[in-house]
Motif scaffolding. Structure first.
Motif: not given
Length: 329
Positions: A10-19, A51-60, A66-71, A213-216
């Protein structure tokens, strides 16, 4: 395909731990990993779905980038109005890659992490140091038409297949990551991918369990944005040679030029000294001394391996065509 377990953190940190679990792999779009699993090139025992981590936005960003979410899916990134207006080279590179269906699934982070398309990497009956360290490199004496001419080693002559990564390299993007303990890191794209050396099985400088998590992208760079891709067929083919270029010109001369190449090396290939050679060159004079110096810089140390010898003159022609395109506006 071998059996595997599955979880959806449910969180990026939890995903990193699982990996960090032995044999675990992160999965998002799955456009590369699932193919490798079917062929048993990759045999993960545990899949971590992000896929459910919410990292799917493009933000200034605060600095005008721009910050591009990894998803963020490749199709959405290519179509974004801000990308098309200010980072045209990235939009063009994305649209040159894969098919529309794959772009709808493939993600920004996953695109950076694509594995090579070397024939011998995909053939588990043949030796491959990238797949099985110490087994040898069948491509060196085999059919190596698509393989590297610069930055290779006696251990591996594979190339990185991503079009997007080439554009990210010319844009000086940065990759943002998080680890299981919440530590965050920013990796310049120039330092993200590795050359093969004696460890071709290691594609990037990510640590075990480190999650993109993102690419800037920095503030927009002025100039003409060009992505030129030479491939064996018009669609759904990887680059034999590609070039991402940003050319700033005025009064008939090049003020500055930035260029990164795909299809040449184990990582997107950029030589800043070669770019400097083009400063002040006459726009459209793609056969002059400045052009030759730039091409020589890109190809310094280049070596073909038989079937891919043609790539060396092809790099010159591809660069020439890109500069002619810049001259034509």
């Amino acid at each position: 395909m071998k059996a595997f377990s599955y979880e959806r953190p449910q969180t990026p940190e939890a995903a990193a731990a699982a990996a960090t679990r032995p044999g675990a792999r992160l999965i998002a779009g799955g456009t590369n990993l699932l193919d490798l699993m079917k062929l048993q090139v990759e045999t993960p025992v545990h899949l971590v779905d992000i896929n459910r981590l919410g990292l799917d936005r493009i933000e200034p960003t605060a600095d005008g980038g721009l910050r591009i979410g990894t998803l963020v899916r490749n199709a959405d990134l290519a179509a974004d109005a801000r990308i098309r207006k200010d980072y045209g080279v990235l939009s063009r590179a994305l649209l040159a890659g894969a098919s529309g269906q794959l772009r709808n699934k493939a993600t920004t982070g996953g695109n950076l992490l694509q594995r090579t398309r070397c024939y011998y990497f995909y053939d588990t009956a043949r030796p491959c140091n990238k797949r099985q360290p110490g087994s040898g490199c069948a491509a060196l004496q085999g059919y190596n038409r698509i393989h590297a001419i610069v930055g290779a080693s006696d251990q591996c002559i594979a190339t990185h297949p991503s079009d997007m990564a080439v554009a990210m390299r010319v844009l000086d993007a940065k990759v943002e990551t998080v680890s299981a303990d919440g530590a965050r890191r920013v990796i310049p794209i120039a330092d993200f991918h590795r050359l093969p050396g004696n460890t071709p099985q290691i594609d990037t400088n990510l640590q075990q369990g480190e999650l993109i998590t993102s690419v800037t992208l920095p503030a927009p760079a002025g100039g003409r944005h060009i992505y030129r891709k030479v491939r064996d067929r018009a669609s759904y083919a990887f680059a034999v040679v590609s070039v991402a270029a940003i050319v700033d010109a005025g009064d008939g001369r090049i003020r500055s030029a930035r260029m990164a190449f795909g299809g040449l090396a184990h990582k997107p290939w950029r030589v800043e000294a070669a770019e400097a050679a083009l400063a002040g060159a006459t726009l459209g004079d793609a056969s002059g001394t400045a052009f030759q110096a730039a091409a020589d810089g890109v190809l310094a140390g280049a070596r073909g391996h038989g079937h891919n010898d043609f790539k060396i003159p092809l790099v010159r022609r591809t660069l020439q065509a890109a500069l002619n395109e810049a001259a034509a506006g």
